[in-house]
Design a protein around this motif. Structure first.
Motif, PDB file in Angstrom:
ATOM      1  N   ASP A   1       0.846  -1.198   0.000  1.00 39.39           N
ATOM      2  CA  ASP A   1       0.000   0.000   0.000  1.00 39.39           C
ATOM      3  C   ASP A   1       0.881   1.247   0.000  1.00 39.39           C
ATOM      4  O   ASP A   1       2.103   1.166  -0.046  1.00 39.39           O
ATOM      5  CB  ASP A   1      -1.008  -0.031   1.158  1.00 39.39           C
ATOM      6  N   LYS A   2       0.230   2.428   0.081  1.00 39.17           N
ATOM      7  CA  LYS A   2       1.007   3.666  -0.055  1.00 39.17           C
ATOM      8  C   LYS A   2       1.949   3.894   1.131  1.00 39.17           C
ATOM      9  O   LYS A   2       2.888   4.672   1.028  1.00 39.17           O
ATOM     10  CB  LYS A   2       0.085   4.856  -0.269  1.00 39.17           C
ATOM     11  N   ASP A   3       1.697   3.197   2.261  1.00 35.62           N
ATOM     12  CA  ASP A   3       2.623   3.294   3.393  1.00 35.62           C
ATOM     13  C   ASP A   3       3.649   2.158   3.365  1.00 35.62           C
ATOM     14  O   ASP A   3       4.313   1.889   4.363  1.00 35.62           O
ATOM     15  CB  ASP A   3       1.838   3.250   4.712  1.00 35.62           C
ATOM     16  N   ASN A   4       3.707   1.493   2.220  1.00 36.13           N
ATOM     17  CA  ASN A   4       4.639   0.385   1.996  1.00 36.13           C
ATOM     18  C   ASN A   4       4.341  -0.840   2.857  1.00 36.13           C
ATOM     19  O   ASN A   4       5.233  -1.648   3.131  1.00 36.13           O
ATOM     20  CB  ASN A   4       6.083   0.877   2.212  1.00 36.13           C
ATOM     21  N   LYS A   5       3.099  -0.926   3.324  1.00 37.41           N
ATOM     22  CA  LYS A   5       2.703  -2.117   4.092  1.00 37.41           C
ATOM     23  C   LYS A   5       2.311  -3.224   3.120  1.00 37.41           C
ATOM     24  O   LYS A   5       1.599  -2.986   2.141  1.00 37.41           O
ATOM     25  CB  LYS A   5       1.525  -1.783   5.010  1.00 37.41           C
ATOM     26  N   LYS A   6       2.801  -4.433   3.444  1.00 37.32           N
ATOM     27  CA  LYS A   6       2.601  -5.559   2.539  1.00 37.32           C
ATOM     28  C   LYS A   6       1.271  -6.268   2.858  1.00 37.32           C
ATOM     29  O   LYS A   6       0.927  -6.433   4.034  1.00 37.32           O
ATOM     30  CB  LYS A   6       3.767  -6.525   2.775  1.00 37.32           C
ATOM     31  N   PHE A   7       0.542  -6.664   1.833  1.00 36.33           N
ATOM     32  CA  PHE A   7      -0.676  -7.446   2.075  1.00 36.33           C
ATOM     33  C   PHE A   7      -0.893  -8.408   0.911  1.00 36.33           C
ATOM     34  O   PHE A   7      -0.361  -8.207  -0.180  1.00 36.33           O
ATOM     35  CB  PHE A   7      -1.898  -6.532   2.272  1.00 36.33           C
ATOM     36  N   PHE A   8      -1.690  -9.431   1.172  1.00 36.24           N
ATOM     37  CA  PHE A   8      -1.943 -10.429   0.132  1.00 36.24           C
ATOM     38  C   PHE A   8      -3.285 -10.158  -0.538  1.00 36.24           C
ATOM     39  O   PHE A   8      -4.255  -9.794   0.121  1.00 36.24           O
ATOM     40  CB  PHE A   8      -1.944 -11.844   0.723  1.00 36.24           C
ATOM     41  N   GLY A   9      -3.305 -10.299  -1.848  1.00 39.96           N
ATOM     42  CA  GLY A   9      -4.563 -10.036  -2.541  1.00 39.96           C
ATOM     43  C   GLY A   9      -4.718 -10.837  -3.818  1.00 39.96           C
ATOM     44  O   GLY A   9      -3.749 -11.383  -4.361  1.00 39.96           O
ATOM     45  N   ASN A  10      -5.963 -10.908  -4.269  1.00 43.24           N
ATOM     46  CA  ASN A  10      -6.287 -11.577  -5.543  1.00 43.24           C
ATOM     47  C   ASN A  10      -6.832 -10.549  -6.519  1.00 43.24           C
ATOM     48  O   ASN A  10      -7.721  -9.765  -6.169  1.00 43.24           O
ATOM     49  CB  ASN A  10      -7.352 -12.646  -5.332  1.00 43.24           C
ATOM     50  N   LEU A  11      -6.290 -10.584  -7.711  1.00 44.15           N
ATOM     51  CA  LEU A  11      -6.674  -9.601  -8.715  1.00 44.15           C
ATOM     52  C   LEU A  11      -7.618 -10.262  -9.729  1.00 44.15           C
ATOM     53  O   LEU A  11      -7.308 -11.320 -10.267  1.00 44.15           O
ATOM     54  CB  LEU A  11      -5.389  -9.163  -9.425  1.00 44.15           C
ATOM     55  N   PHE A  12      -8.755  -9.611  -9.960  1.00 44.04           N
ATOM     56  CA  PHE A  12      -9.752 -10.144 -10.904  1.00 44.04           C
ATOM     57  C   PHE A  12      -9.968  -9.168 -12.058  1.00 44.04           C
ATOM     58  O   PHE A  12      -9.900  -7.952 -11.860  1.00 44.04           O
ATOM     59  CB  PHE A  12     -11.100 -10.342 -10.196  1.00 44.04           C
ATOM     60  N   LEU A  13     -10.277  -9.730 -13.205  1.00 47.11           N
ATOM     61  CA  LEU A  13     -10.655  -8.916 -14.363  1.00 47.11           C
ATOM     62  C   LEU A  13     -11.940  -9.519 -14.903  1.00 47.11           C
ATOM     63  O   LEU A  13     -11.939 -10.636 -15.432  1.00 47.11           O
ATOM     64  CB  LEU A  13      -9.555  -8.972 -15.430  1.00 47.11           C
ATOM     65  N   ILE A  14     -13.038  -8.811 -14.731  1.00 49.84           N
ATOM     66  CA  ILE A  14     -14.333  -9.356 -15.180  1.00 49.84           C
ATOM     67  C   ILE A  14     -15.109  -8.287 -15.946  1.00 49.84           C
ATOM     68  O   ILE A  14     -14.869  -7.092 -15.759  1.00 49.84           O
ATOM     69  CB  ILE A  14     -15.191  -9.872 -13.991  1.00 49.84           C
ATOM     70  N   PRO A  15     -16.034  -8.698 -16.798  1.00 50.65           N
ATOM     71  CA  PRO A  15     -16.832  -7.694 -17.508  1.00 50.65           C
ATOM     72  C   PRO A  15     -17.622  -6.841 -16.508  1.00 50.65           C
ATOM     73  O   PRO A  15     -18.127  -7.367 -15.509  1.00 50.65           O
ATOM     74  CB  PRO A  15     -17.784  -8.529 -18.381  1.00 50.65           C
ATOM     75  N   SER A  16     -17.750  -5.572 -16.812  1.00 50.02           N
ATOM     76  CA  SER A  16     -18.476  -4.678 -15.891  1.00 50.02           C
ATOM     77  C   SER A  16     -19.951  -5.034 -15.810  1.00 50.02           C
ATOM     78  O   SER A  16     -20.602  -4.763 -14.803  1.00 50.02           O
ATOM     79  CB  SER A  16     -18.286  -3.226 -16.318  1.00 50.02           C
ATOM     80  N   THR A  17     -20.474  -5.645 -16.869  1.00 54.83           N
ATOM     81  CA  THR A  17     -21.881  -6.083 -16.818  1.00 54.83           C
ATOM     82  C   THR A  17     -22.042  -7.160 -15.734  1.00 54.83           C
ATOM     83  O   THR A  17     -23.056  -7.206 -15.039  1.00 54.83           O
ATOM     84  CB  THR A  17     -22.325  -6.665 -18.167  1.00 54.83           C
ATOM     85  N   LEU A  18     -21.029  -8.025 -15.589  1.00 56.21           N
ATOM     86  CA  LEU A  18     -21.067  -9.048 -14.546  1.00 56.21           C
ATOM     87  C   LEU A  18     -20.869  -8.402 -13.175  1.00 56.21           C
ATOM     88  O   LEU A  18     -21.606  -8.701 -12.225  1.00 56.21           O
ATOM     89  CB  LEU A  18     -19.981 -10.110 -14.822  1.00 56.21           C
ATOM     90  N   ALA A  19     -19.894  -7.484 -13.090  1.00 60.54           N
ATOM     91  CA  ALA A  19     -19.618  -6.818 -11.801  1.00 60.54           C
ATOM     92  C   ALA A  19     -20.877  -6.123 -11.275  1.00 60.54           C
ATOM     93  O   ALA A  19     -21.123  -6.087 -10.066  1.00 60.54           O
ATOM     94  CB  ALA A  19     -18.489  -5.811 -11.965  1.00 60.54           C
TER      95      ALA A  19
END
Lengths: 252, 242
Positions: A48-66
């Protein structure tokens, strides 16, 4: 606790789930079983912007689905999501998200122009000596650019990865007007991939011009993975693709 | 439609003539026809006309039965489009009194509202209201961190995006100074203050706005009718990032 961050573009939504589990995937599958075709793009540690580390999952989906998912978001940017933010969460406009994302991703902001090409708009921010200097956002005359290329490729069954650069350009950035020229070209027996490549050249040229003709351009958005586009843009300036998650990364 | 008897005006009429009219027509409400009053589009002007001039014509036509007369600014303090609108409305049967007020500034100008701590929208509305009814009030001066240059926007809501420490420049400042045709004052800005240069689309002031934005590294904007989300986002980003 799971946090959800979204850049909800007109065509595609980029979503980061901050969690070790992949709960978000099951939420999507509960709404649409076809989601299997949209795999998690990345599961890894982010900072993050304070350089704190975190785990995450990145998704790419159609906005109609979102738009159909039964969730609210913690932080958001983009056209499609303003009314779906959790209480205590925040919405950031796209230009500011682009600027913050660029600050995170571009090491040297001595003289940097970062341009985001979306489905329907074009925006850029310039930094000089690490400080904001200039910006613009064109959502009318630069509209329906990425979406037009997507539609044309599907309609003419053209693989976007197999289009070659054309030195000739269709000099229109607006997809609505360009569509007529492209179809006109095709009706005169120009192969569809060549007509689309000429349109890509038009978009590349107009993007460079709209961003005030920088010598080097940091490129954000789906066009980063369109080889024909990036190579055409290189006819005008150096190009550094940053990928399509720049705005999203400006949100944390 | 209002049943009040009205005197219409636009721009910055010669104050002496305006005062004479006020004395001659006591009890008449004076209405600024430049404003967007959401009256129907008469389509008397081409689509690519300045929205403020369209407002003048549309408001006048809608309020015709209530308007006793219109005091029309037709000099350098307004624009050619205002002069032509006066002629068109005359030919449509309106009672038009044309005024020119090409006064420039004396050395010491008084601009307490432009530099006050009022919210920006309030500053601009106060300055414009002051043309019709002079405001007799003290204002607290606030140091500027931002600038807004230009005319009162058709979509006045964009002024809500600015912080209160935004000073007013351009034609609106000229109006407060009582010198609406003073080009030198119109072109003045504090060069170290990040400034948004605003013009109505299709207005000749677009030329000045773009030139000054380039000269002072500001943000140039022209908006036709209602500001789009991208225009609002640009202002917000300029203020936040600047």
């Amino acid at each position: 606790m799971t946090k959800l961050i979204i850049d909800a573009g007109t065509s595609w939504s980029k979503i980061l789930e901050i969690s070790c589990k992949a709960d978000f995937k099951s939420i999507i599958l509960s709404v649409n079983k076809d989601f299997q075709q949209y795999q998690i793009q990345e599961s890894k540690f982010f900072y993050d912007k304070d350089n704190k580390k975190f785990f995450g999952n990145l998704f790419l989906i159609p906005s109609t689905l979102a738009a159909t998912l039964p969730v609210e978001f913690d932080n958001a940017t983009g056209h499609m999501v303003k009314k779906r933010i959790k209480s205590g969460g925040y919405y950031e406009n796209e230009v500011i998200s682009l600027a913050y994302g660029a600050k995170k991703l571009v090491k040297n902001l001595k003289d940097a122009t970062i341009v985001d090409i979306g489905s329907r708009d074009l925006k850029w921010v310039q930094f000089i000596d690490g400080k904001y200097k200039d910006l613009d956002w064109n959502s009318s005359c630069g509209s329906v650019t990425g979406a037009t290329v997507d539609m044309l490729c599907k309609f003419y069954n053209v693989d976007p990865n197999k289009i070659s650069i054309q030195t000739e350009k269709i000099p229109l950035v607006c997809g609505v007007f360009a569509m007529e020229k492209i179809m006109d070209d095709i009706s005169k027996n120009t192969p569809a991939d060549i007509a689309i490549a000429k349109y890509l050249h038009g978009i590349a040229y107009n993007t460079w011009k709209f961003a005030k003709k920088p010598q080097k351009m940091y490129l954000s958005g789906g066009f980063c993975s369109n080889n024909c586009f990036t190579e055409t843009l290189k006819l005008y300036c150096d190009v550094v693709p940053l990928g399509r998650y720049v705005l999203l990364k400006g949100l944390f | 439609m209002s049943k009040n008897k009205l005197i219409g005006m636009w721009g910055f009429p010669d104050p002496e003539i305006l005062n004479q009219i006020k004395l001659k027509y006591p009890g008449f409400e004076i209405i600024d026809l430049d404003q967007n009053l959401n009256h129907p589009n008469t389509e008397l002007l081409p689509d690519n006309s300045c929205k403020i001039i369209k407002n003048i014509v549309d408001n006048a036509v809608y309020l015709k039965n209530n308007l006793e007369l219109i005091i029309a600014s037709v000099g350098e303090e307004k624009c050619d489009a205002g002069r032509f609108a006066a002629r068109i409305l005359t030919e449509l049967g309106f009672n038009i009194i044309e005024t020119k007020y090409n006064k420039t500034c004396t050395k010491k100008i008084k601009i307490p509202v432009s530099t006050s701590d009022l919210p920006l929208k309030q500053k601009v509305l106060t300055i414009m209201d002051n043309i019709i009814v002079p405001v007799k009030k003290e204002f607290r001066i606030k140091k500027a961190d931002y600038g807004f240059w230009g005319v009162p926007p058709n979509d006045i809501s964009i002024l809500d995006l600015f912080p209160d420490n935004t000073h007013v420049y351009g034609w609106t400042r000229c109006v407060e100074a009582g010198a609406p045709a003073d080009l030198d004052l119109e072109m003045f800005v504090d060069e170290n203050i990040p400034t948004v240069f605003y013009a109505q689309t299709f207005c000749a002031k677009m030329q000045l706005g773009k030139h000054l934005a380039r000269k002072y590294n500001g943000l140039y904007l022209d908006v036709d009718d209602v500001a789009s989300n991208s225009v609002k986002a640009k202002i917000e980003a300029f203020i936040r990032l600047g």
